[in-house]
Structure formats: structure tokens, C-alpha cells
Design a protein around this motif. Structure first.
Motif, PDB file in Angstrom:
ATOM      1  N   MET A 155       0.850  -1.201   0.000  1.00 37.01           N
ATOM      2  CA  MET A 155       0.000   0.000   0.000  1.00 37.01           C
ATOM      3  C   MET A 155       0.886   1.253   0.000  1.00 37.01           C
ATOM      4  N   ILE A 156       0.572   2.180  -0.928  1.00 34.89           N
ATOM      5  CA  ILE A 156       1.373   3.395  -1.027  1.00 34.89           C
ATOM      6  C   ILE A 156       1.100   4.307   0.171  1.00 34.89           C
ATOM      7  N   GLN A 157       2.167   4.795   0.794  1.00 38.28           N
ATOM      8  CA  GLN A 157       2.027   5.710   1.923  1.00 38.28           C
ATOM      9  C   GLN A 157       2.659   7.075   1.629  1.00 38.28           C
ATOM     10  N   ASP A 177      -4.553   9.873  -3.217  1.00 41.50           N
ATOM     11  CA  ASP A 177      -5.132   9.167  -4.368  1.00 41.50           C
ATOM     12  C   ASP A 177      -5.996  10.080  -5.237  1.00 41.50           C
ATOM     13  N   THR A 214      -7.559   3.462  -9.473  1.00 38.36           N
ATOM     14  CA  THR A 214      -6.925   4.179  -8.362  1.00 38.36           C
ATOM     15  C   THR A 214      -6.756   3.277  -7.151  1.00 38.36           C
ATOM     16  N   ASP A 215      -7.816   2.542  -6.778  1.00 37.04           N
ATOM     17  CA  ASP A 215      -7.743   1.660  -5.614  1.00 37.04           C
ATOM     18  C   ASP A 215      -6.722   0.546  -5.827  1.00 37.04           C
ATOM     19  N   HIS A 216      -6.675   0.009  -7.059  1.00 42.11           N
ATOM     20  CA  HIS A 216      -5.743  -1.075  -7.343  1.00 42.11           C
ATOM     21  C   HIS A 216      -4.295  -0.604  -7.189  1.00 42.11           C
ATOM     22  N   ALA A 231      -3.218   2.026  -5.484  1.00 34.84           N
ATOM     23  CA  ALA A 231      -2.954   2.418  -4.099  1.00 34.84           C
ATOM     24  C   ALA A 231      -2.694   1.208  -3.211  1.00 34.84           C
ATOM     25  N   MET A 232      -3.456   0.118  -3.417  1.00 35.10           N
ATOM     26  CA  MET A 232      -3.335  -1.051  -2.557  1.00 35.10           C
ATOM     27  C   MET A 232      -2.157  -1.945  -2.939  1.00 35.10           C
ATOM     28  N   LYS A 233      -1.847  -2.041  -4.242  1.00 34.73           N
ATOM     29  CA  LYS A 233      -0.799  -2.951  -4.701  1.00 34.73           C
ATOM     30  C   LYS A 233       0.596  -2.297  -4.741  1.00 34.73           C
ATOM     31  N   ASN A 292       4.079  -0.099  -3.670  1.00 31.53           N
ATOM     32  CA  ASN A 292       5.031  -0.155  -2.562  1.00 31.53           C
ATOM     33  C   ASN A 292       4.747   0.965  -1.562  1.00 31.53           C
ATOM     34  N   PRO A 293       5.229   0.832  -0.326  1.00 30.27           N
ATOM     35  CA  PRO A 293       4.976   1.885   0.673  1.00 30.27           C
ATOM     36  C   PRO A 293       5.457   3.269   0.224  1.00 30.27           C
TER      37      PRO A 293
END
Length: 737
Positions: free
Chosen positions: A1-3, A17, A44-46, A48-50, A52-53
Motif C-alpha cells: 500500500m502506497i504511503q 489518491d 486508483t484503488d488497485h 494504491a493497494m498494490k 510499494n509503501p
């Protein structure tokens, strides 16, 4: 998940996002099928969730491209890819446009940023290419985010930002005796100590020129007369030795003879030792004159910084009362009066006469005759300027007329106005010290942002709140630059950090300069006090007593905060009356674009220099002096006062003396005059004819006006930028000296 996201400039920010959704939506709006909100959210969700941090902007954009190409909306992918390419091209095009302006030697704000640098030569072009490439690097990687934002929004200007990565310091007052008595090593060669006046003058040039390549500001000699005086005597002794050889007898007694003054006199009627002594004096004076002539010539022809700019040099003198020191001054003034080349006015060094009661200011003072001569030279050649050692803030408790090294306790200045004297972390002196860096605050924009507040008290209070915020930010920015500068190694400055900077003798070549540079100063500058006051009160300080009171209050507040910062950060902070050249137009241009044309504020192409009364405001010289005088004590990082005088001042040195008298009575620190001086660009002929259209010597119509731009001279206004040309055309003369 991107942080977090790594932006192109290296900053790390939180992931948002909404930016991905906005980019996809914009691409969809440029297709025939329009938006697909479900696809936008799914992609966008894909990602964001897949992801790297921590990911870079480019990595996220690559992922968006990939997901769009996998979807049924290939048309959106094509638009998105095209948009990315256009943005990349636009970023490169901005750099390309700037570079092509340099390539095509166009006169603009980039190529005319510094009027003393010829940006049209290959070396000058290389300097500009490097400068324009380096500034974005500084913004992206060396400035903190809030400082970068303040620069971007025209609230502050970091001077010499292109030199920021080099860790160089701004300027220094050369302790020339270290060079002359011990020699120095710089680069591949070494210079031996001087033995005669010619060598001393050449070494002074070499010291200034060599150090110019190690710093981003100017070079100055704080006591030119004291430093060169011993070599007048040694040259006289050399002449006596030559006579002894010719006469075949011992003349050692003449070597130690008392000499009240070195003046050329006719030998007729003189006999014996008196004749020989006078002959040696005559020969010595001729040598000193040639040495001073060569010094001035070299400072106007020797180039530094890759060969595109003469050394930005200054010399201070006036208080050595010895016969030898007086000889140095007299011949320097004579050479200046005569001019260089075809008789044209020398642009450098900036010459500064140190005026002191009991030494050179009043009839009966030992150097009073030289003071009058200095005024005569200024009346023709603009220089010397005048530094008032009698101003309360320019005095030193250790100064003593009987001290042979009293110059150590005399303030010296350089360039347009830079002043370094007070010192919280060492001896109070100008020698071996200089400014480290300085940044200017846009007080005009702060005032404009307060104009809509109708209640005067609230408007002024809001302005001071803004001022305090940006003073804090600027002080911290200067501290951050200091922390970067101090990591430089001594060996990066082979002359500055072995012979010139105070305390450098304690450094090894692999030591950092951290232990010695804190005796320098950090300058907080300002320009446009006049326009600031118009925005706040409706009138500038030259036309309103109320505005003048507010102006003094503003600069006093800045001075007090600088003192606070000195205690907080443990540095020598000072307030500088910024000698704005390119900046005066840049600030105005950006503010007018944002706020429109505001009468008396943004309706000209420049902001008024520092705390000066506007150049277009018609008033007496006395009034201008009275208004500007209080700011000199407050701006101890540097200041200047000048008046525009009418016609040919060549035969009226009393006018110059009148200016110095005003400075004395009003406790002003530093000043001079401007006056009309035409120069033929073909043959160098000069005169003061206000209506000269053709050169009476060669017939050329290529006539230019020699003028002071901010405190120094520029040989041709062809190199002035738009803002300073507009200011030049607005200048009015001041009567009532």
C-alpha cells in the motif's frame, strides 16, 4: 500500500489518491466516450493497494499507464501518455527557452542580471548556463520546503543562489600586509614578499583577483594607504642606494633621513645631500605614480571568474598621516583623476575615502589637503566615495591617533555598501572579515497584502505580523545556509583560508572552515521601503513625516529582530540596505502580475533601492539626507547615501565637501554623488555636456552616460536591465547643498 511519494524535486510527501483520479479524469474528458467513474475508482484503488509503501511520481504514472492499457479504454491511455509527454516537453522547453536567450545574446533580465558581467562573451555565456542550471538544483535539493515556497511566491530573494552549492562566502576585507610581508601560494605558483612599491601594487591586484575566484561577492582592501606605505620608503632607499653607487660614496645617512612629504621639486638651486635626497624623492614619487597607475589599469582589465568579469574590487584609505602613506594616496588620486586608457573614468576599484576629524577633515588636519584633493577627484571621476569614521556607530574605543596600526580599529566598507565591523564572537574590526551570505525580504508585497484592511492600526499590525514571520523564516534560511557553508574544507579556498580570513592560520588544509567563519556576518536585506510606505499610508517617507516615522519603526524592528536572531542562532546577523540591481525589477514585475498596477507602488519597473527617497521625487539634497540619515545606524550590514548634482562638477569640489558636511552633521555612515558624465564608446573621450550627441574628438554618435547603478559604476548602460534603466531615466537632480 502506497504511503509516501517521492516528488521530482526529491521531496517526500504523503500519498494522495485524489491526484491519480484527477489525472485519469482529465484524460477521459479529452476522449469521445467521456468519463467512467467506476473505472477511475477501480484503477486508483488497485494502484494504491498494490503499490510499494514509497513510490516515485514516475513509478505511479507508469502504473496508471499499465492499468489503462489493460482496460477497455485504450483511448484514455493514449491521451494520458500524450499528456505526460507534453508535460515533460514543457519542463524541458522552459530550460531550453532560457538557454536560447543566452545563446542568441538577447538583452533580457537573465543576461543583464549583473551590469558588470558581459554575458555575451563565451565565458560570460558559460557562467549564465551554469547559473541558470544551478538555481533549480538549489530550489529542489538544498532549500527547506517553506523557504522554497517563500522564494517561489516572491516573498524573499536568496542572493547568489547559483553559488549556494559551492559553499563559498560573499566577501572579505584583505589583510594585505600578510600577503606583502610573507607572500602566498595559490594554485601552481607562489609569490614572494614584496620589496618595492611596484611589486606591492601588483601583489595587491593578484590578491584581489585570486580571491575573487574563491568567493561570490566583492573583494576589498581596508587600509590601502597603510599597507603600501612601507614600500614607498623601501623604494626611496633603493633610489638612494643607486645614487650611492653612481657617486661612489656611502649615503646611508640619507636612507634614514626625515621626509615630511614626498613631493616632486626642481633640483635647481639644491646642492650636496639635499640635491641627492630630493632626486631620490622625485624618482620615488614617479615610481609610486606608475605603480598606482598600473594598479588601477590592472583592476579594470584583469578578468576573473572564467574571464568574463573584472574584479569587483574596493580600496579604503585616507587616515595614514605618514609621508609614505600620503604619497600612496596622492598618486592614487592623481592617477584616478587622469583616467585610464584614452582618459576614461576607471570603473574599479571602488575607492573609499575614510573621513576622520583630527586626521583629514578640518583645516589644520595633517591630511586635509588630500581630503580636498579627493573631493576634486570625485567631482570628475565619481570616486572616491566617503566613509564617515566620525559617525557614532563607526567609532571604535581602541582607536588612537598615535597607534601605527590604528587602521585595525577603523570601519571599512566595500562594493555597493557592504559593511562588517561589530563582532559578537571576536574582535570588533573589518580586517580579515566579510559577509557570509544575505537574503532580501520583499516588504512591498507584505504591505500590498495589507492594503484592503481599512482600519489603519489593524493594517499596520497585520503588516508587522507578516514582517515578523518572514524575518524568522529568513533568519532560519541564513542559518541553514551557514550550516551548509561551514562543511567546506579549507583547501577549497587556497588563498582565502590560508592568508586572508580571520583565524585561518589555525586551519589545516583538510580542516573544515566551521571554526572561523562565524566571525563573518549574515545579512537580512530589504528594498522598496518607499513603495511599502505608500501601500500602507498613501505616501512615502520623503513626502510625509508620518510615513517617515513608520519607516524608521519598520527598520528599527528589523534591526531589533536581527539582534534577537544573533542571540538565538549565535551568529552576527545584521540588517542590510540591499543594493538591488536585477532584484528591484524582478520583485516589481512579479508583484504587478499578481496585484496589477498600483499607483506609487507597482506602477514603475522597479522598487526604490532600500531606504532611499525615490529617485523621481524632487527635493533638496538636504531634505533627502535628513530623511535617509536615521536608517544608517539601523542598517549596519551596509548602506549608502548619494545625491544627484547638476552639470559639470569638475571645477566645483566644494559641492562634494558640502555632501560630506551633511553626512557629518546628520551622523550618516557612507555616501557620495552622482553627476552627468558622457563617454564616447569609440575613443573613450568624456565630458559633462548635458546635450552631447557627437564626440568632439572622433565624431562618433555612440555616446553613453557613465552612471552609478547601485553604488558602483558601470562603463556602459547597454548592460543595464530594464528595471535599472527605468530608474536611471527617472532620476532627478537635488539642489540645496
Amino acid at each position: 500500500m502506497i504511503q509516501t511519494v517521492v516528488k521530482r524535486d526529491g521531496r517526500i510527501v504523503g500519498f494522495n489518491d485524489q491526484k491519480i483520479q484527477a489525472a485519469i479524469r482529465k484524460a477521459m474528458l479529452h476522449t469521445d466516450k467521456g468519463e467512467d467513474e467506476q473505472l477511475i475508482v477501480r484503477i486508483t484503488d488497485h494502484i494504491a493497494m498494490k503499490g510499494n509503501p514509497q513510490m516515485s511520481v514516475e513509478e505511479i504514472q507508469d502504473a496508471v499507464e499499465m492499468e489503462l492499457m489493460k482496460s477497455a479504454r485504450k483511448d484514455v491511455a493514449q491521451k494520458y501518455i500524450a499528456y505526460r509527454n507534453q508535460r515533460s516537453i514543457a519542463r524541458k522547453a522552459k530550460t531550453r527557452d532560457v538557454f536560447m536567450e543566452i545563446v542568441n545574446i538577447r538583452k533580457n533580465e537573465v543576461t543583464r542580471e549583473n551590469a558588470n558581467m558581459n554575458a555575451d562573451t563565451p565565458a560570460g555565456m558559460m557562467m549564465k548556463f551554469a547559473s541558470e542550471s544551478t538555481k533549480p538544483f538549489v530550489d529542489d535539493y538544498l532549500l527547506s520546503e517553506d523557504v522554497r515556497d517563500a522564494v517561489k511566491h516572491n516573498m524573499i530573494h536568496i542572493h547568489d543562489k547559483d553559488y549556494y552549492p559551492t559553499k563559498s562566502l560573499t566577501c572579505v576585507q584583505h589583510p594585505l600586509d600578510h600577503i606583502l610581508n610573507y607572500g602566498f601560494v595559490a594554485g601552481h605558483g607562489s609569490s614572494r614578499p614584496a620589496k618595492r612599491i611596484e611589486t606591492a601594487a601588483v601583489l595587491a591586484c593578484i590578491s584581489l583577483e585570486t580571491c575573487q575566484n574563491e568567493m561570490h561577492g566583492g573583494q576589498a582592501i581596508p587600509a590601502f594607504d597603510f599597507y603600501l606605505a612601507p614600500f614607498v620608503r623601501s623604494s626611496y632607499i633603493e633610489e638612494v642606494s643607486t645614487l650611492a653607487q653612481l657617486a661612489g660614496r656611502n649615503l646611508d645617512h640619507l636612507k634614514e633621513a626625515d621626509i615630511d612629504d614626498y613631493l616632486i621639486k626642481d633640483l635647481e638651486g639644491l646642492e650636496g645631500d639635499e640635491r641627492l635626497k630630493q632626486h631620490a624623492i622625485n624618482k620615488t614619487v614617479n615610481r609610486v605614480h606608475q605603480a598606482m597607475e598600473a594598479f588601477i589599469h590592472n583592476m579594470n582589465t584583469i578578468h576573473s571568474r572564467g574571464g568574463n568579469q573584472v574584479v569587483f574590487s574596493s580600496v579604503n584609505y585616507g587616515t595614514d598621516t605618514s609621508a609614505e602613506g600620503r604619497c600612496v594616496m596622492r598618486e592614487l588620486l592623481t592617477s584616478t583623476y587622469e583616467g585610464v586608457g584614452n582618459g576614461e573614468t576607471a570603473i574599479f576599484p571602488i575607492q573609499i575615502w575614510k573621513k576622520k576629524r583630527g586626521v583629514n577633515y578640518l583645516p589644520g588636519d595633517r591630511n586635509y589637503d588630500l581630503y580636498r584633493y579627493a573631493c576634486k577627484v570625485t567631482a570628475r571621476r565619481f570616486f572616491p566615495n566617503f566613509l564617515n569614521l566620525d559617525a557614532t556607530f563607526n567609532q571604535h574605543e581602541k582607536w588612537n591617533a598615535d597607534d601605527p596600526e590604528r587602521y585595525k580599529w577603523e570601519v571599512a566598507t566595500m562594493g555597493c555598501r557592504t559593511r562588517v565591523f561589530e563582532n559578537r564572537f571576536g574582535e570588533k574590526t573589518s580586517v580579515g572579515r566579510g559577509n557570509l551570505s544575505f537574503t532580501t525580504i520583499n516588504i512591498v508585497k507584505m504591505a500590498i497584502e495589507c492594503m484592503n484592511v481599512k482600519d489603519r492600526e489593524e493594517r499596520i499590525n497585520l503588516f508587522f505580523a507578516k514582517l515578523d514571520h518572514y524575518l524568522e523564516l529568513t533568519a532560519r534560511q541564513l542559518e541553514e545556509r551557514f550550516q551548509f557553508q561551514k562543511t567546506a574544507y579549507s583547501k577549497q579556498f587556497p588563498l582565502l583560508m590560508t592568508k586572508l580570513w580571520k583565524g585561518c592560520e589555525n586551519l589545516g588544509e583538510n580542516d573544515t572552515i566551521a571554526s572561523v567563519i562565524n566571525e563573518g556576518t549574515l545579512g537580512i536585506g530589504f528594498i522598496g521601503l518607499a513603495e511599502c510606505l505608500v501601500a500602507l499610508t498613501g505616501k512615502h517617507h520623503g513626502e510625509s513625516k508620518e510615513s517617515q516615522e513608520l519607516g524608521v519603526k519598520i527598520v528599527t524592528y528589523m534591526r531589533d529582530r536581527a539582534n534577537d536572531f544573533s542571540e538565538k542562532y549565535h551568529h552576527n546577523y545584521s540588517i542590510l540596505a540591499t543594493p538591488a540591481e536585477g532584484l528591484s525589477g524582478r520583485f516589481t514585475r512579479m508583484d504587478r502580475k499578481e496585484f496589477g498596477t498600483i499607483a506609487g507602488v507597482t506602477d514603475r519597473d522597479y522598487y526604490t533601492n532600500s531606504n532611499h527617497v525615490p529617485v523621481y521625487y524632487k527635493c533638496s539634497a538636504r531634505h533627502k539626507a535628513e530623511v535617509e540619515a536615521p536608517y544608517h545606524e539601523l542598517t549596519r550590514g551596509g548602506h549608502i547615501f548619494y545625491v544627484e548634482i547638476d552639470g559639470d562638477a569638475t571645477h566645483n569640489p566644494e559641492v562634494i565637501m558640502g555632501v560630506v558636511d551633511m553626512m557629518d552633521k546628520l551622523n550618516m555612515g557612507y555616501g557620495s554623488v552622482n553627476h552627468n558624465r558622457n563617454r564616447c564608446m569609440e575613443c573613450g573621450y568624456e565630458n559633462a555636456d548635458a546635450h552631447m550627441e557627437a564626440c568632439p574628438k572622433c565624431g562618433s554618435h555612440h555616446i553613453d552616460r557613465l552612471q552609478r547603478i547601485t553604488g558602483y559604476l558601470v562603463g556602459t548602460t547597454d548592460r543595464w536591465n530594464k528595471g535599472k534603466l527605468a530608474e536611471l531615466n527617472d532620476r532627478v537632480q537635488h539642489d540645496g547643498l
